[in-house]
Design an enzyme around this catalytic site. Structure first.
Site, short mmCIF file in Angstrom:
data_model
loop_
_atom_site.label_atom_id
_atom_site.label_comp_id
_atom_site.label_asym_id
_atom_site.label_seq_id
_atom_site.Cartn_x
_atom_site.Cartn_y
_atom_site.Cartn_z
CG HIS A 78 1.66 -7.85 42.26
ND1 HIS A 78 0.55 -7.79 43.07
CD2 HIS A 78 2.63 -8.39 43.02
CE1 HIS A 78 0.85 -8.26 44.27
NE2 HIS A 78 2.10 -8.64 44.27
CG ASN A 206 2.36 -0.91 45.31
OD1 ASN A 206 1.72 -1.83 45.84
ND2 ASN A 206 3.63 -1.04 44.95
CG ASP A 215 -2.71 -7.19 41.89
OD1 ASP A 215 -2.34 -7.99 41.02
OD2 ASP A 215 -1.94 -6.69 42.73
N GLY A 644 5.24 -12.07 49.63
CA GLY A 644 5.19 -13.52 49.43
C GLY A 644 3.77 -14.02 49.66
CB SER A 646 1.55 -11.15 46.47
OG SER A 646 1.63 -9.82 46.86
CG ASP A 663 -0.01 -3.88 48.66
OD1 ASP A 663 1.06 -4.22 49.18
OD2 ASP A 663 -0.17 -2.80 48.08
N1 ASP Z 1 2.55 -7.00 47.78
C1 ASP Z 1 3.23 -8.04 48.54
C2 ASP Z 1 3.67 -9.19 47.67
O1 ASP Z 1 3.92 -8.97 46.51
C3 ASP Z 1 2.38 -8.48 49.66
C4 ASP Z 1 2.75 -7.71 50.87
O2 ASP Z 1 3.91 -7.33 50.99
O3 ASP Z 1 1.87 -7.56 51.71
O4 ASP Z 1 3.90 -10.30 48.15
#
Ligand code: ASP
Length: 710
Positions: A78, A206, A215, A644, A646, A663
Site C-alpha cells: 500500500h 483493512n 501487503d 507512518g 506502515s 496496520d
Molecule cells: N496503515 C497505517 C499506515 O499506512 C499504519 C497504521 O496506521 O497503523 O501507516
C-alpha cells in the site's frame, strides 16, 4: 493447560509491553536487556558508528528498510501503490497482475517517491525558545518559530552539503530537534505482488485482525555514479547503504520479543478533552460523511469501466483508509469513555493547581476550552472552504498555482515551505502527478456538492466570492451550470499549460482569465484570512499546551514521551493475541488456512489460481512455523504504532527482520489518542509468507539471492 499459558502470557506481557514511541535519541534511557532486546542502544542508533538505524528509511509517508547491500528496500504494497498504479495501464496492469523486475534494467521509476535516512539529531530548543522568549502576541510567536526553524535548516544545510535538514517540535513550546537526513530522489519499483495478494481482503479487512494480506513490495534507491543523491537518470547506480537488515527466515512465534524502528506520523495523547470532543463531535463525523460521499461517487462511476477504476484506485484507497480509521476512532472513544476519562484527569490536575496555588497554570485549561469554543463557531465554514481548495483536482491544482504565484513574490525565507526554492520542484511534481487523477465527470460533481453545502451555511458564514461567482444567493440550480461552463473552458487539464503557470506572477495568472484559476484568485484573501486565523490559534495553543503539560508533569510527578511527529522512533512489544470484546480472544498468528477460508473468487477475496494451488499442495518449503505447524501469514504484536509506521520492519531480539508492519486493529485506531495494552495491537506480514511468495509464487530467485535467503 492452554488457558494457563494464555494467562501466563498476558501476565508476562504486562511486564514487557508498554506505551511508547521512543525518540531514537532517548533509547539509551531504556533498560534494553530487561526488555529482552539483545542489542545495546548504540547498536540500534549511533551518530558516529554504523548502527541498525542506518538501514531504516522514511519513504513518502511510510517507513521502509534496506535489506541488501545494493539499496533494496522492503516496504508495504500500500506504500508503493501509487507508483504501481502510475505505471499501469489497462493493457499492462501491474496493479492487477503484479510486477517482478528480473533484471535491474526492468526496475521502473516510482515517480514522486523519495527516501530519507536519519543521520544526526541535535537539540535546538535553546535557539528556538530564546527567539520567542519575549514575544506575547500568538501570531508573532508562531511566525517567529517558523522563521527561526527555517534559518536553522538553512544553516544546517550549508554546514552539511548534500544533507537535508528539518526542525521538529517534540513538545510544543518546549523542545525542538534538528534532524539531518540523507535524501535520495531516484527510487524504483522492483517487485509487487498482484493486488489480490498485496491487498487481499481490501477495505473489508483493512484495520482488522485476523489478516491475510501479502501487503509488501520491494523498491530500490539509486544515486549518481559518484554516490551522490540525484534525480532519476539511466546512468544512476544502486545506493550502497551503510548497513542493511539481516532477514531471519525462521521468523517469530507467539510470546517472542519484537521491536520496531520507524517513522510514526502523528499522535495526540497529550491533548486535552477540549481537543478530543472537537474531534469526536465535529471534525471526524464531518470527514467520515464527506469521504463516504466521494467514495460512493467514484465507485458508482467506475462500475464496468476498467480505465476509470484504475485511475480512481489510489484515490479511493486513501479516502477509505481514513474513513474507516475515523470510524474506528469514533467507536473506540465512545467505548472506553475516553473523553470522560480525560475530563476526570483534568479536574484532578485543576484541583492540584488550585490547592497548591500555582497561579501561572490557573487559567490554562479554561483558555484552551475557549479556543475550541471559538473554533466550533465557524468550523463547518472553515472545513468547507479548505476542502473547496483540496477535494476536486482542478480547483486543487489552481489553488497551488495561485499560491505559488503569490508566495514566489516574497523572499525565499518568507515563503510557505512548499514554495521555497528547496521544495518547489517537488511541489510541481506532486501537482502534475495529481492532475493525472482528473476525471471530467467526478471533478465538477465534487465541486457542486461542496457548493451545495456552502450555500446551506448560515447567512453570516457565507463565503462572499463563492456567493457571487456561483450566484449562491439566488437559486442553487444556477451553480451547476456555472461549474459546467468553467470546466468546459478551463485549460488546467493540459499538463503543459499547468507547468507554464508555475512561473507566472499573480498579474500574469489573472491575465490568463482561466475560469477555475479565477475562482482561486477570488478566494485568495479568504484563504489568507483562514491561514492567519489558524496561525493565531496554533500560536496560542502551543503556549498553553506547554503550560498544561508542565502542570500535568508536576501533578503526575513523571516525564512523558513526546507525541509522534513523523520523526524516527522505536517501540517494543510481544507477539501476542488480545481480547477485543466480551468473550472474544484472537490469537496472534494467521496461516494459509485463513486465505483458503476467506477466498470467494470475488474481489477483494480473489486469490490467484497459482497461489491457491500452492496452498492446497502445502508447498511451503522451509517457511513453516514450528508452533502453528503450517505457513504463517500475518502476525499480531503489542507494539505502539501509528500511521507512518506502515512498512516498518518488525525485528526480533537480535535486530533481525521477522515481519513487516502494515496496520493496526480496529480497536487500536484510537492509539493516536490513548494506547492501552488491552486493545492496542499492530498487524504485520510474517517474513515467512513474504519469502514463500517470492520463492514459490513469483520464482524471484535473484531477489532471494540478493537478500541472502535461498
Ligand atoms: N496503515 C497505517 C499506515 O499506512 C499504519 C497504521 O496506521 O497503523 O501507516
Amino acid at each position: 493447560m492452554r488457558a494457563l499459558i494464555f494467562v501466563l502470557l498476558i501476565f508476562l506481557s504486562f511486564l514487557c509491553a508498554e506505551e511508547g514511541m521512543f525518540p531514537i535519541t532517548e533509547i539509551d534511557k531504556l533498560d534494553l536487556k530487561k526488555i529482552g532486546i539483545e542489542l545495546t542502544a548504540e547498536q540500534i542508533f549511533s551518530e558516529n558508528k554504523v548502527s541498525l538505524s542506518d538501514a531504516i528509511v522514511q519513504l513518502g509517508g511510510c517507513t521502509g528498510s534496506f535489506i541488501s547491500a545494493d539499496g533494496l528496500i522492503l516496504t508495504n504494497h500500500h506504500c508503493a501503490f501509487r507508483a504501481i498504479q502510475n505505471a499501469s495501464t489497462p493493457e499492462n496492469d501491474y496493479l492487477t497482475n503484479g510486477f517482478v523486475a528480473h533484471k535491474r534494467e526492468q526496475e521502473f521509476p516510482a515517480k514522486g517517491y523519495t527516501v530519507r535516512i536519519t543521520e544526526q539529531v541535535l537539540d535546538v530548543s535553546d535557539q528556538v525558545l530564546q527567539a520567542i522568549k519575549k514575544i506575547k502576541d500568538p501570531i508573532e510567536r508562531q511566525k517567529t518559530i517558523e522563521k527561526i526553524n527555517k534559518q536553522i535548516v538553512k544553516q544546517a544545510e550549508t554546514d552539511h552539503p548534500g544533507l537535508r535538514a528539518s526542525v521538529s517540535e517534540m513538545f510544543p513550546g518546549k523542545t525542538y530537534y534538528l534532524f539531518l537526513y540523507t535524501y535520495l530522489k531516484d527510487v524504483r519499483l522492483v517487485y509487487a505482488p498482484p493486488r489480490s495478494i498485496g491487498e487481499f481482503g481490501g477495505e473489508v479487512d483493512n484495520w482488522e485482525w485476523p489478516r491475510h494480506t501479502g501487503d509488501f513490495s520491494l523498491m530500490r534507491a539509486y544515486v549518481a555514479p559518484d554516490g551522490s543523491p540525484a534525480e532519476y537518470g539511466p546512468q544512476n547506480v544502486p545506493y550502497q547503504p551503510k548497513t542493511y537488515l539481516k532477514v531471519a527466515a525462521e521468523g517469530v512465534e507467539e510470546g517472542d520479543r519484537v521491536f520496531i524502528l520507524g517513522y510514526p506520523g502523528r499522535t495526540y495523547r497529550h491533548r486535552t478533552s477540549a481537543f478530543l470532543s472537537f474531534e469526536y463531535e465535529v471534525r471526524m463525523p464531518f470527514v467520515v460523511g464527506w469521504y463516504q460521499w466521494q467514495i460512493n461517487l467514484m465507485n458508482s462511476l467506475s462500475k464496468n469501466n476498467a480505465a476509470r477504476a484504475l485511475k480512481f484506485s489510489a484515490w479511493i484507497k486513501g479516502l477509505a483508509n481514513t474513513e474507516k480509521n475515523y470510524r474506528g476512532k469514533l467507536q473506540g472513544i465512545r467505548r472506553i469513555g475516553l473523553i470522560e476519562k480525560k475530563k476526570t484527569e483534568e479536574r484532578n490536575i485543576q484541583n492540584f493547581i488550585e490547592t497548591n496555588n500555582l497561579k501561572e497554570y490557573k487559567n490554562v485549561l479554561a483558555d484552551i476550552y475557549q479556543i475550541f469554543n471559538n473554533t466550533r463557531q465557524s468550523y463547518l465554514r472553515d472545513l468547507l472552504l479548505s476542502y473547496f481548495g483540496r477535494s476536486a483536482i482542478l480547483p486543487a491544482v489552481a489553488r497551488t498555482l495561485v499560491q505559488a504565484a503569490n508566495e514566489r513574490q516574497k523572499p525565499d525565507m518568507e515563503r510557505e515551505s512548499s514554495f521555497m526554492e528547496r521544495n518547489f520542484n517537488r511541489t510541481q511534481t506532486y501537482t502534475l502527478l495529481r492532475l493525472k487523477y482528473f476525471d471530467e465527470q467526478v471533478d465538477p460533481l465534487i465541486v457542486n456538492e461542496l457548493l451545495k453545502k456552502i450555500s446551506n451555511l448560515p447567512e453570516e458564514q457565507q463565503i462572499a466570492p463563492l456567493t457571487s461567482i456561483f450566484k449562491l444567493d439566488e437559486d442553487f440550480s444556477k451553480a451547476p451550470e456555472i461549474v459546467k461552463q468553467a470546466y468546459q473552458n478551463t485549460r488546467l487539464t493540459d499538463a503543459n499549460f499547468v507547468k507554464s503557470c508555475f512561473n507566472k506572477t499573480p498579474d500574469e495568472l489573472k491575465a490568463l482569465n482561466d475560469p477555475i484559476l479565477n475562482w482561486m484568485i477570488a478566494l485568495q484573501s479568504a484563504y489568507d484570512d483562514l491561514k492567519e486565523k489558524q496561525k493565531k490559534r496554533r500560536g496560542e495553543l502551543t503556549r498553553l499546551r506547554a503550560l498544561w503539560l508542565e502542570a500535568k508533569k508536576a501533578y503526575l510527578k513523571k516525564d512523558f514521551i513526546p507525541d509522534a511527529n513523523g520523526t524516527f522512533r522505536m517501540t517494543f512489544g510481544l507477539i501476542e493475541g488480545y481480547a477485543p470484546a466480551d468473550a472474544v480472544y484472537k490469537s496472534p498468528i494467521t496461516t494459509d488456512r485463513g486465505i483458503l477460508e476467506k477466498t470467494t473468487g470475488q474481489s477483494p477475496f480473489d486469490t490467484p489460481e497459482k497461489l491457491l494451488s500452492l496452498l492446497k499442495a502445502k508447498q511451503f518449503g522451509r517457511f513453516v512455523s514450528k508452533t502453528v505447524g503450517t505457513l504463517p501469514v500475518g502476525i499480531l504484536y503489542s507494539c505502539d504504532t501509528t500511521g507512518g509506521n506502515s512498512g516498518s520492519p518488525v525485528l526480533n531480539a537480535k535486530g533481525e527482520l521477522v515481519g513487516l508492519n502494515i496496520d493496526r486493529t480496529f480497536e487500536a485506531t484510537i492509539n493516536d489518542y490513548a494506547w492501552n495494552h488491552q486493545y492496542s495491537r499492530s498487524i504485520g506480514v510474517d517474513i515467512r509468507y513474504i519469502l514463500f511468495l517470492l520463492k514459490y509464487y513469483s520464482n524471484a530467485d535473484q531477489i532471494l539471492k540478493e537478500i541472502g535467503v535461498e
